[in-house]
Design an enzyme around this catalytic site. Structure first.
Site, PDB file in Angstrom:
ATOM      1  N   HIS A 449       0.939  -1.081  -0.054  1.00 56.63           N
ATOM      2  CA  HIS A 449      -0.097  -0.073  -0.055  1.00 56.63           C
ATOM      3  C   HIS A 449       0.880   1.264   0.041  1.00 56.63           C
ATOM      4  O   HIS A 449       0.406   2.389  -0.146  1.00 56.63           O
ATOM      5  CB  HIS A 449      -1.097  -0.072   1.212  1.00 56.63           C
ATOM      6  CG  HIS A 449      -2.310   0.456   0.911  1.00 56.63           C
ATOM      7  ND1 HIS A 449      -2.625   1.648   0.025  1.00 56.63           N
ATOM      8  CD2 HIS A 449      -3.603  -0.036   1.306  1.00 56.63           C
ATOM      9  CE1 HIS A 449      -3.880   1.672   0.218  1.00 56.63           C
ATOM     10  NE2 HIS A 449      -4.664   0.822   0.739  1.00 56.63           N
ATOM     11  N   ASP A 453      -2.399   3.487  -4.304  1.00 55.41           N
ATOM     12  CA  ASP A 453      -3.533   3.259  -3.671  1.00 55.41           C
ATOM     13  C   ASP A 453      -4.620   2.389  -4.060  1.00 55.41           C
ATOM     14  O   ASP A 453      -4.353   1.725  -5.296  1.00 55.41           O
ATOM     15  CB  ASP A 453      -4.427   4.834  -3.557  1.00 55.41           C
ATOM     16  CG  ASP A 453      -3.470   5.697  -2.719  1.00 55.41           C
ATOM     17  OD1 ASP A 453      -2.988   5.303  -1.615  1.00 55.41           O
ATOM     18  OD2 ASP A 453      -3.364   6.936  -3.026  1.00 55.41           O
TER      19      ASP A 453
END
Length: 478
Positions: A449, A453
């Protein structure tokens, strides 16, 4: 006169510092030639046959099968015919490794007269290999060395004045571990000494099960497992052994070493460093399966399903390069890569390995199929080289071969993402407004992450699913 040379475990590259002896390929007394494989070892990355840089007669082997040895430890000694010059390594490459020039022979220091404190002090001069001024004879195996301060059993001269000399050691005998305060202990390898030292085991109180009473790793492990490991006393100036609980009935302990240990370390590091997330989607793979059938019916080399999925992956990474990257934690930078080295998970008898297809983005389906087949066979036989197991930038995990639909795998550190493909099975599906039975597959993307995104990850996965449902979408990138 023959010269006895010592061959040590060579540097195996790729940061590997130790290897486990899997199988000896020669016996003591065998004649070997230059670059002949003498031992098969398992590193954290692959099975390797190690070639010997000398030609001659094997006079000793160091370490039993199953023993781990650090790089630089003696493997075997070879009696060669010409003592005038040290032979050079051939430089040939075998299984990804080349033989090297031999290391300098170890010098033994002759001890001086015992000082007032009872300790021997070296004179700074090199001693002889046997302590009696004669070179060791190949093919003769010496017994365990005598205790300090005594002459060899074969000596016929009267006892000398109180002089502490180094015990005689033949080149055909493994190194013996000297224990402070008493005579030397016959131990088969440095690894056994370290294991005993780390656990406070007094080797002097163990009975060796190896040849000529040598203490092997199994002897130390048995003592620890049964809780009968004799600890050194305070007079021995050693730390007492920690209490070891007896093994419960039916309990099995599997060492985390070799390939399994390397996998454990890498997965643990991935969990510690990478904040991963997973998204998934179901896709209708009916058209993809039909396209593969049509391609293979046209003649030529057969195209594998994995190759088509890999081609879809590389096309998706070209559109979403954020996922073909890694995080440089020290520089606090995301490094996007201009090439795709595609790793794929392969289950073998030795455990899970991830071979890497170099420059997968530049390969067509036929080339990908051939390379997958070659690497899979090498993984099955344990002959993958370290170079074929490192350097991946993205991983394709086809866990559908295990008969499961979905998974949330751990990202292959230091990569940024992994595409998972489940089994392709007939399921009810709404197709063109009507309920039909279609070939359905679940796709998942586990990603770091930090590099992107959910929008980027979702876009990548949706593009992959679109290509699976409509392979013609790939024509846009050809």
């Amino acid at each position: 006169m023959a010269q006895v040379l010592e061959f040590k475990l060579p540097d195996l590259g790729e940061g590997l510092t130790e290897a486990e002896i899997v199988r000896w390929l020669v016996q003591v007394g065998d004649v070997v030639t230059v670059d002949q494989p003498v031992v098969e070892v398992e590193t954290a990355k692959a099975m390797v046959e190690v070639p010997c840089p000398y030609g001659g007669v094997v006079t000793a082997r160091f370490g039993e099968e199953g023993t781990e040895l650090p790089v630089g430890s003696p493997l075997l000694t070879v009696a060669v015919g010409e003592p005038a010059a040290e032979p050079e390594g051939s430089g040939n490459v075998l299984v990804g490794y080349g033989t090297q020039a031999p290391a300098a022979r170890r010098r033994r220091v002759r001890a001086a007269t015992t000082a007032a404190d009872g300790r021997a002090r070296p004179t700074g001069r090199a001693g002889t290999a046997t302590g009696n001024g004669q070179a060791p004879k190949p093919g003769i195996t010496a017994t365990a060395p005598p205790t300090r301060g005594t002459a060899p059993a074969t000596a016929r001269t009267p006892p000398a004045p109180p002089v502490s000399a180094a015990p005689p050691v033949s080149a055909a005998v493994p190194e013996f571990a000297a224990v402070p305060g008493e005579g030397p202990v016959p131990v088969i390898s440095p690894l056994v000494r370290k294991l005993a030292r780390d656990n406070g085991v007094d080797l002097r109180r163990l009975t060796g099960s190896g040849p000529d009473g040598l203490i092997v790793r199994a002897d130390v492990e048995d003592a620890l497992r049964t809780g009968t490991a004799p600890a050194r006393t305070a007079g021995d100036r050693a730390v007492p052994a920690a209490a070891v609980a007896p093994r419960a009935e039916g309990e099995v302990r599997i060492p985390l070493k070799g390939l399994r240990g390397a996998v454990a370390d890498k997965l643990s590091r991935s969990r510690r460093e990478i904040p991963d997330a997973t998204c998934w989607v179901d896709a209708d793979a009916t058209e993809l399966m039909r396209s593969r059938t049509a391609i293979n019916a046209a003649g030529g080399p057969k195209i594998s399903l994995l190759a088509l999925l890999a081609r879809i992956c590389t096309a998706a990474l070209a559109r979403f390069p954020e996922l073909n990257s890694y995080v440089d934690t020290e520089a606090r930078e995301i490094v996007q890569l201009g090439h795709v080295h595609l790793g794929f998970a392969a289950q073998t008898e030795r455990g899970l390995v991830v071979p890497v297809v170099r420059d997968a983005h530049a390969r067509h389906a036929e080339s990908l199929t051939a390379e997958f087949a070659r690497l899979t066979e090498a993984a099955r036989t344990g002959t993958l080289t370290p170079a074929e197991l490192t350097g991946g930038t993205f991983t394709l995990n086809n866990y559908g071969v295990f008969g499961v639909d979905g998974s949330t795998p751990i990202v292959n550190h230091p990569e940024a993402a992994m595409l998972g493909v489940g089994r392709i099975v007939p399921k009810p599906w709404v197709h063109e407004g009507e309920l039909a039975v279609r070939q359905v597959v679940q796709l998942s993307l586990t990603f770091d992450h930090r590099v992107c995104d959910g929008g980027t990850a979702g876009g990548f996965l949706r593009y992959v699913a679109d290509c699976v449902e409509q392979p013609a979408v790939l024509l846009r990138t050809l």
